[in-house]
Design an enzyme around this catalytic site. Structure first.
Site, mmCIF file in Angstrom:
data_model
loop_
_atom_site.group_PDB
_atom_site.id
_atom_site.type_symbol
_atom_site.label_atom_id
_atom_site.label_comp_id
_atom_site.label_asym_id
_atom_site.label_seq_id
_atom_site.Cartn_x
_atom_site.Cartn_y
_atom_site.Cartn_z
ATOM 1 N N LYS A 1 18.944 -15.345 -11.221
ATOM 2 C CA LYS A 1 18.748 -14.185 -12.072
ATOM 3 C C LYS A 1 17.563 -14.456 -13.001
ATOM 4 C CE LYS A 1 21.947 -10.799 -14.018
ATOM 5 N NZ LYS A 1 23.291 -10.585 -14.611
ATOM 6 N N GLU B 1 38.211 -1.815 -14.060
ATOM 7 C CA GLU B 1 38.710 -0.966 -15.140
ATOM 8 C C GLU B 1 40.128 -0.469 -14.885
ATOM 9 O OE1 GLU B 1 34.225 -0.809 -15.093
ATOM 10 O OE2 GLU B 1 35.802 -0.552 -13.584
ATOM 11 N N ARG C 1 36.842 5.643 -14.574
ATOM 12 C CA ARG C 1 37.301 5.018 -13.343
ATOM 13 C C ARG C 1 38.799 4.708 -13.382
ATOM 14 N NH1 ARG C 1 32.648 0.823 -11.489
ATOM 15 N NH2 ARG C 1 33.314 1.571 -9.459
#
Length: 640
Positions: free
Chosen positions: A293, A379, A407
């Site tokens: 990353k 979630e 969600r």
């Protein structure tokens, strides 16, 4: 790459200037591919340093993007980026190089893939873990059409923590459709020797000739009388055991995917070699790619969390640019208040879905590690997990972005509110969030939460009221939610020990006689500013009422306002359809209080709002001070 070479604009990159579509990447030599990777990184860093964006994820997949474009034909093949944080190189190489400097600016290009923006954005994204499901749908359609397209999903290891990703994998393996899943793994640490051996095994074991040999050999073993099936099973087990010893691929193999990897995600030649073989496999394939990353930019490599989503910064050093202000954000106020309450109440547990820094619960994690849970990008699980805690007498605080709570709507209804459990939802980024745009605006929560029985729902006018609402939610014995905006407040002084609010009681901030504004949350103080200007410029005395509660509404106070004022403006930073103003109108209608009233509503219109700064968007919609002044003058029959 020279990390100091960030002064030039995007027009200074000779290779990027020539590439208008992915097909042109195929024509590049190996040396040119390396130069292209350098130019892409410089262009991305230069652009994001000025306007912010998702830097580290996009830097990490530069070579992967080039390899995908080199191997596949995305004029007919399909490519789905999960979330889209890592799609900047994709945007640049698909005809948006000249517009890339407008990234996340109003009327500029989006920070996420958008089907309406480019024919190469094959699926619009913004929330995680949807890519495999979407790509599988495309693969099934391709089979039905008989066109032989390759359908590729690129998903990060973070997105693989979500249930939907595995639902997609399970279905894809079961249907045995030809598709490719690229797992972009930028967290797992694997030693060089093991990684190299794994890559070798995966490539060789997946070669078409080897695949055909394995199938023929298995068939031959099964023909041996009595013991053939057992021999074939043992052979299969031996291959799987040998492979799993060296690779993490058994999980995916068990879902009927051919597993390839781990592969060095920054070696274009190796990636192209694997993708070329992948195209010959007529069943689901998962290519496990290891990337770094922030690759190529030292500050982002050293601090990938900070540079995941970053504001403006100095490209030479990576230091954030300093802005005037220094006021604490709503997120920080929430985090500190929750920690203060948790120090006195051991039953408080903080829960986040892979966003401790974004939700301000990182400070809670440091102070109370045993009472902090990060569930990953799950979630739905977060809400039901919190419900389970609540049944045991705990007070879970679920800190989540407003847009992401969408969600887990079913879990909020059935697992929390139906059972009247003491779960508290703290919804950051309520309202317009700015540059992340339509997928991230939190403009539906008032509509999808206010009708659920048992739930208490609040929105603060400033930081001090936020702290009081956090304390009120924790104190309330039942489900409660608090939504608050992105950014800083007005600098309101916080109480040392936040006092508890009376449930369902608002406050009259300013009285008047010409009309009234009923406002909620972030729009309360701008309403006060608007009526002050109306008084100074037009001599109009307009009342301002801070409702505080979306549910239960302060009905008696609202009805009192309706009896005193015949001109009422209702203001919310939420969808007008079914939102706060709808609730106020319902109260007035149910109590026969609409007769003689003229009511006007300001809020989010029935459309998806694109990206731009919060102030730009509020001005465009009419939710700023000027917009409220204009609307109130129209109500009063006055000219500007």
């Amino acid at each position: 790459m020279n990390n100091n070479d960030f002064s030039c604009g995007c027009g200074k990159y000779p290779l990027l200037q020539k590439i208008k579509n992915p097909a042109q990447v195929k024509e590049l030599t190996a040396e040119e591919q390396v130069l292209l990777a350098n130019e892409l990184r410089q262009c991305i860093i230069n652009t994001v340093s000025k306007g912010g964006g998702h830097l580290a994820p996009s830097l990490g997949v530069v070579e992967l993007t080039i390899a995908l474009f080199k191997s596949f034909d995305f004029d007919r093949d399909r490519l789905v980026w999960d979330v889209g944080h890592q799609a900047y190189a994709h945007k640049i190489l698909t005809g948006r190089y000249e517009k890339f400097h407008t990234l996340r600016h109003k009327e500029g290009i989006s920070g996420f893939p958008r089907m309406s923006e480019s024919p190469y954005d094959h699926f619009g994204v913004g929330h995680s873990s949807t890519s495999i499901s979407a790509a599988l749908g495309m693969a099934v359609a391709s089979d039905l059409d008989g066109d032989g397209r390759n359908c590729v999903a690129v998903i990060g290891d973070g997105s693989m923590t979500a249930g939907q990703a595995f639902e997609g994998l399970n279905q894809a393996g079961g249907m045995n459709r030809k598709m490719v899943v690229v797992l972009n793994d930028n967290e797992m640490s694997i030693s060089t020797n093991v990684g190299a051996l794994s890559a070798f095994l995966s490539r060789k074991l997946s070669h078409p000739i080897i695949n055909r040999f394995k199938k023929d050999f298995e068939s031959l073993l099964k023909q041996i009388p009595k013991i053939g099936d057992d021999l074939a099973l043992y052979a299969k087990r031996g291959e799987d055991s040998f492979k799993s010893f060296f690779t993490p691929g058994m999980l995916f193999e068990s879902l009927d995917f051919t597993y390839l990897g781990p592969i060095n995600g920054h070696n274009i030649a190796d990636l192209v070699d694997v993708f070329e073989q992948v195209k010959k496999i007529d069943s689901p394939v998962l290519v496990h790619v290891l990337t770094t990353k922030g690759k190529g930019y030292a500050p982002a490599e050293d601090n990938p969390t900070y540079f995941h989503g970053v504001g403006s910064f100095e490209p030479e050093t990576g230091r954030a640019k300093k802005f005037k202000g220094g006021l604490p954000s709503y997120t920080e106020v929430f985090g500190k208040t929750l920690c203060k309450l948790a120090a006195k109440d051991e039953k408080i547990i903080a829960i986040t879905a892979a966003m401790p820094e974004g939700t301000g619960t990182n400070s809670f994690r440091e102070q109370f590690p045993d009472r902090f849970v990060d569930v990953g990008i799950c979630e739905q699980h977060a809400v039901t997990f919190a419900a389970g805690l609540a049944t045991m007498g705990y007070k879970p605080a679920v800190a989540i972005y407003s847009t992401f709570l969408q969600r887990s709507y079913d879990q909020v209804v059935h697992d929390v509110c139906l059972q009247n459990l003491n779960v508290n939802f703290f919804l950051d980024r309520g309202g317009l969030v700015g540059a992340d745009g339509a997928t991230h605006h939190g403009v539906f929560d008032m509509s999808y939460l206010r009708h659920i029985p048992h739930l208490v729902f609040m929105a603060p006018k400033d930081e001090s009221e936020l702290a009081r609402m956090v304390a009120t939610a924790i104190d309330f014995n039942g489900p409660a939610a608090v939504r608050y905006p992105r950014g800083v407040g007005i600098g309101a002084v916080l109480e040392e020990n936040p006092s508890i609010l009376e449930i369902g009681e608002g406050e009259l901030l300013r009285d008047g006689f010409d009309g009234a504004i009923i406002a909620i949350g972030s729009r309360v103080w701008p309403a006060v500013e608007a009526v002050e200007e109306l008084d100074e410029e037009h001599g109009k005395a307009v009342a301002v009422f801070n409702a505080r509660f979306i549910k239960p509404l302060p009905e008696k106070q609202i009805l009192d306002l309706a009896s005193r004022f015949k001109k009422i403006l209702i203001v919310e930073e939420n969808a007008k359809a079914g939102g706060f103003s709808s609730a106020v109108l319902e109260v007035l209608a149910d109590n026969d209080a609409l007769a003689g009233l003229t009511v006007k509503r300001l809020g989010i219109p029935d459309e998806f709002i694109e990206h731009g700064t919060q102030q730009e968007l509020r001005t465009e919609i009419g939710l700023d001070t000027a917009g409220m002044k204009k609307a109130m003058l129209e109500l009063l029959g006055e000219d500007q």
